[in-house]
Design a protein around this motif. Structure first.
Motif, mmCIF file in Angstrom:
data_model
loop_
_atom_site.group_PDB
_atom_site.id
_atom_site.type_symbol
_atom_site.label_atom_id
_atom_site.label_comp_id
_atom_site.label_asym_id
_atom_site.label_seq_id
_atom_site.Cartn_x
_atom_site.Cartn_y
_atom_site.Cartn_z
ATOM 1 N N ARG A 370 19.486 53.147 41.727
ATOM 2 C CA ARG A 370 18.284 53.594 41.897
ATOM 3 C C ARG A 370 18.280 55.110 41.414
ATOM 4 N N PHE A 371 19.242 55.839 41.326
ATOM 5 C CA PHE A 371 19.575 57.014 40.980
ATOM 6 C C PHE A 371 21.041 57.294 40.040
ATOM 7 N N MET A 372 20.823 58.355 39.013
ATOM 8 C CA MET A 372 21.897 58.671 38.228
ATOM 9 C C MET A 372 21.882 60.399 38.443
ATOM 10 N N ALA A 373 23.367 60.661 38.777
ATOM 11 C CA ALA A 373 23.501 62.065 38.725
ATOM 12 C C ALA A 373 24.320 62.571 37.573
ATOM 13 N N MET A 374 23.997 63.715 36.796
ATOM 14 C CA MET A 374 24.961 64.240 35.956
ATOM 15 C C MET A 374 25.294 65.621 36.220
ATOM 16 N N ALA A 375 26.451 65.973 36.271
ATOM 17 C CA ALA A 375 26.896 67.338 36.510
ATOM 18 C C ALA A 375 27.464 67.862 35.199
ATOM 19 N N GLU A 376 26.808 69.152 35.227
ATOM 20 C CA GLU A 376 27.102 70.208 34.136
ATOM 21 C C GLU A 376 28.561 70.752 34.404
ATOM 22 N N ALA A 377 29.021 71.642 33.519
ATOM 23 C CA ALA A 377 30.222 72.280 33.786
ATOM 24 C C ALA A 377 30.159 73.242 34.957
ATOM 25 N N ALA A 378 29.022 73.797 35.155
ATOM 26 C CA ALA A 378 28.882 74.717 36.308
ATOM 27 C C ALA A 378 27.263 74.760 36.609
ATOM 28 N N ASP A 379 27.116 75.083 37.927
ATOM 29 C CA ASP A 379 25.726 75.459 38.376
ATOM 30 C C ASP A 379 24.483 74.468 38.452
ATOM 31 N N PHE A 380 24.773 73.470 37.881
ATOM 32 C CA PHE A 380 23.792 72.304 38.041
ATOM 33 C C PHE A 380 24.211 70.808 38.203
ATOM 34 N N VAL A 381 23.684 70.125 39.063
ATOM 35 C CA VAL A 381 23.694 68.808 39.136
ATOM 36 C C VAL A 381 22.132 68.405 39.114
ATOM 37 N N HIS A 382 22.170 67.238 38.362
ATOM 38 C CA HIS A 382 20.850 66.841 38.018
ATOM 39 C C HIS A 382 20.802 65.326 38.697
ATOM 40 N N VAL A 383 19.850 65.186 39.431
ATOM 41 C CA VAL A 383 19.529 63.637 39.909
ATOM 42 C C VAL A 383 18.371 63.354 39.470
ATOM 43 N N PHE A 384 18.622 61.879 38.639
ATOM 44 C CA PHE A 384 17.268 61.266 38.099
ATOM 45 C C PHE A 384 16.894 60.033 38.800
ATOM 46 N N ASP A 385 15.703 59.661 38.850
ATOM 47 C CA ASP A 385 15.106 58.526 39.177
ATOM 48 C C ASP A 385 15.255 57.356 38.345
ATOM 49 N N VAL A 386 16.044 56.456 38.284
ATOM 50 C CA VAL A 386 16.075 55.628 37.151
ATOM 51 C C VAL A 386 14.858 54.637 37.003
ATOM 52 N N LYS A 387 14.331 54.350 38.064
ATOM 53 C CA LYS A 387 13.141 53.712 38.120
ATOM 54 C C LYS A 387 11.873 54.333 37.444
ATOM 55 N N SER A 388 11.867 55.629 37.283
ATOM 56 C CA SER A 388 10.982 56.430 36.494
ATOM 57 C C SER A 388 11.028 56.463 35.041
ATOM 58 N N GLU A 389 12.251 55.706 34.754
ATOM 59 C CA GLU A 389 13.018 55.778 33.184
ATOM 60 C C GLU A 389 13.257 57.305 32.954
ATOM 61 N N TYR A 390 14.082 57.924 33.888
ATOM 62 C CA TYR A 390 14.778 59.187 34.028
ATOM 63 C C TYR A 390 13.746 60.325 33.729
ATOM 64 N N GLU A 391 12.327 59.963 34.038
ATOM 65 C CA GLU A 391 11.361 61.029 33.603
ATOM 66 C C GLU A 391 11.380 61.792 34.792
ATOM 67 N N LYS A 392 11.851 61.481 36.067
ATOM 68 C CA LYS A 392 11.804 62.417 37.307
ATOM 69 C C LYS A 392 13.090 62.835 37.720
ATOM 70 N N GLU A 393 13.081 64.082 38.099
ATOM 71 C CA GLU A 393 14.670 64.612 38.402
ATOM 72 C C GLU A 393 14.437 65.569 39.536
ATOM 73 N N GLN A 394 15.651 65.616 40.280
ATOM 74 C CA GLN A 394 15.839 66.529 41.200
ATOM 75 C C GLN A 394 16.839 67.531 40.642
ATOM 76 N N GLU A 395 16.628 68.825 40.447
ATOM 77 C CA GLU A 395 17.801 69.763 39.988
ATOM 78 C C GLU A 395 18.390 70.390 41.185
ATOM 79 N N ILE A 396 19.581 70.400 41.321
ATOM 80 C CA ILE A 396 20.609 71.002 42.560
ATOM 81 C C ILE A 396 21.032 72.295 41.802
#
Length: 442
Positions: A370-396
């Motif tokens: 359902r979700f994919m998370a990508m971590a940058e080197a620092a400060d941000f982890v992005h969690v994407f809704d795969v069902k939305s074809e990655y159009e919706k995200e949570q930014e931590i």
């Protein structure tokens, strides 16, 4: 992968002037985070080190940063850091001009809610480009590197315990074919994987140390290569169709090795450049190979034959992951992008996602896809809704280098290791549901 080692000050030296504002408040405190010091804290001090969801709802910063007394607003510090953080690149200006081909996402979703921040947990990094050092085995249990120790943390008991210390001499207590019975001394762990009750640590001189979590001692030690440039960049554990546990190691000597933990035999595949990360598809037929070349590869896992070159990234890649459907997969690059690929249309990526600050150094899918998370080197982890074809995200959004991040196998938790000289910790998020839980007061 770069051959030198970089500490915190080298990675973010350009931020030191801004960091001084934050350090002034904490001057005089001990930032060593040694486990021996932390273990001397009594129960009440441990409570104070835990930042809870209830406290954050009442206005406390998730990292405990006292913005009000620092003389700088969080929003202003974030703006400055975005402007001044220097992303490490092997190809100069590799991220320039890629915004136009990246998907515009809708931010503001909350797929995972802040649960708590364990500030007594100090998750550390050996090599600044390798960020796979946090591995949950359940929604309450997580393994991570802390200096020379592999540690276990329980979010239920808020206690940590040492699993393995590699600062001195370690040697296997079991005798298997090919095992180096003399062991290793002062191993520097560059990468880690924990799955199916097996822990595999990779070292910067090609060492592999294997330990079953339900047995005392180390079960196996080997050195994958004697090459001068031997660092183990990534390890992935999987179960074969026969039920045997395997691990795949990606090394800077351009090799990928599939190791069978039942027969203690391995299969080698070599490539034209150092391999930084490898991911095996769910049906075990294909491997994603990424490394010190802008182009990745999709290869046959049995023969090593190249099925397709993955063209689109502009720098070196350090992350990859398969969606559980075995059809699509993702790659992360120092050009600040994550690209999504479809095995049926490999001429180009089907989606490109842009980071805010730096290289995409870790990618994970939830086990349900359902979700994919990508971590940058620092400060941000992005969690994407795969069902939305990655159009919706949570930014931590937080502050500090990311030592690793991963979902728990049941998808209920997301753990993020933060490496920072002052505010290093382990962040825990819980999957949002239609119902809510009453916070437990510990």
């Amino acid at each position: 992968m770069s051959h030198h080692y970089v500490g915190y000050a080298d990675v973010v030296r350009e931020m030191e002037d801004v960091d001084n504002d934050m350090d002034d408040e904490s001057r005089g405190r001990d930032f060593s985070g040694s486990d021996s010091d932390l273990d001397e804290y009594d129960y009440m001090n441990k409570r104070n080190q835990e930042i809870s969801a209830a406290q954050v709802r009442s206005g406390r910063d998730i990292q405990g940063i006292p913005w009000g007394s620092l003389g700088i607003m969080r929003k202003r510090y974030r703006k400055t850091r975005l402007e001044q953080y220097r992303n490490y690149e092997n190809k100069p200006q590799s991220g320039e001009g890629l915004e136009k081909e990246c998907k515009i996402t809708k931010k503001g979703s909350s797929y995972y809610e802040f649960r708590h921040n364990s500030t007594s947990v100090k998750s550390t990094i050996l090599h600044f480009q390798l960020r796979n050092l946090v591995w949950p085995t359940s929604k309450h249990d997580v393994y991570f590197m802390s200096q020379s120790s592999i540690m276990h943390w329980s979010s239920l008991t808020c206690k940590k315990s040492e699993v393995l210390n590699v600062s001195g001499h370690v040697a296997p207590s079991e005798n298997y074919p090919g095992s180096l019975l003399e062991g290793f001394t002062q191993t520097q762990v560059s990468t880690l994987a924990v799955k199916d009750n097996l822990l595999v640590a990779g070292g910067n001189q090609g060492e592999i140390i294997c330990k079953y979590l339900d047995r005392p001692g180390i079960c196996y030690c080997t050195r994958l290569t004697d090459h001068d440039n031997a660092i183990t960049n990534a390890v992935e554990i999987y179960t074969s169709s026969s039920g045997a546990i395997h691990f795949i190691a990606s090394n800077n000597d351009c090799g990928v090795r599939d190791f069978d933990m039942e027969t203690f035999t391995s299969k080698h595949i070599y490539f034209p450049w150092p391999v930084n990360h490898t991911s095996l598809c769910p049906n075990a037929k294909f491997l994603i190979i990424v490394g010190d070349d802008p182009d990745g590869m999709l290869v046959d896992s049995s023969s090593g034959k190249i099925i397709a070159h993955l063209r689109g990234h502009m720098d070196y890649s350090f992350a990859s992951a398969w969606h559980p459907d075995g059809v699509t997969f993702a790659t992360g690059n120092q050009d600040k992008t994550c690209r999504i690929w479809d095995t049926r249309y490999l001429s180009k990526s089907i989606t490109a996602l842009k980071g805010n600050l730096g290289a995409i150094r870790s990618i994970r899918y939830t086990s349900d896809g359902r979700f994919m998370a990508m971590a940058e080197a620092a400060d941000f982890v992005h969690v994407f809704d795969v069902k939305s074809e990655y159009e919706k995200e949570q930014e931590i959004d937080f502050f500090g280098e990311i030592s690793g991040m991963s979902f728990s196998p049941d998808t209920e938790s997301l753990f993020i290791g933060v490496w920072d000289r002052t505010y290093g910790s382990l962040l825990e998020y819980g999957r949002s549901r239609d119902y809510s839980y009453v916070d437990t007061i510990i």
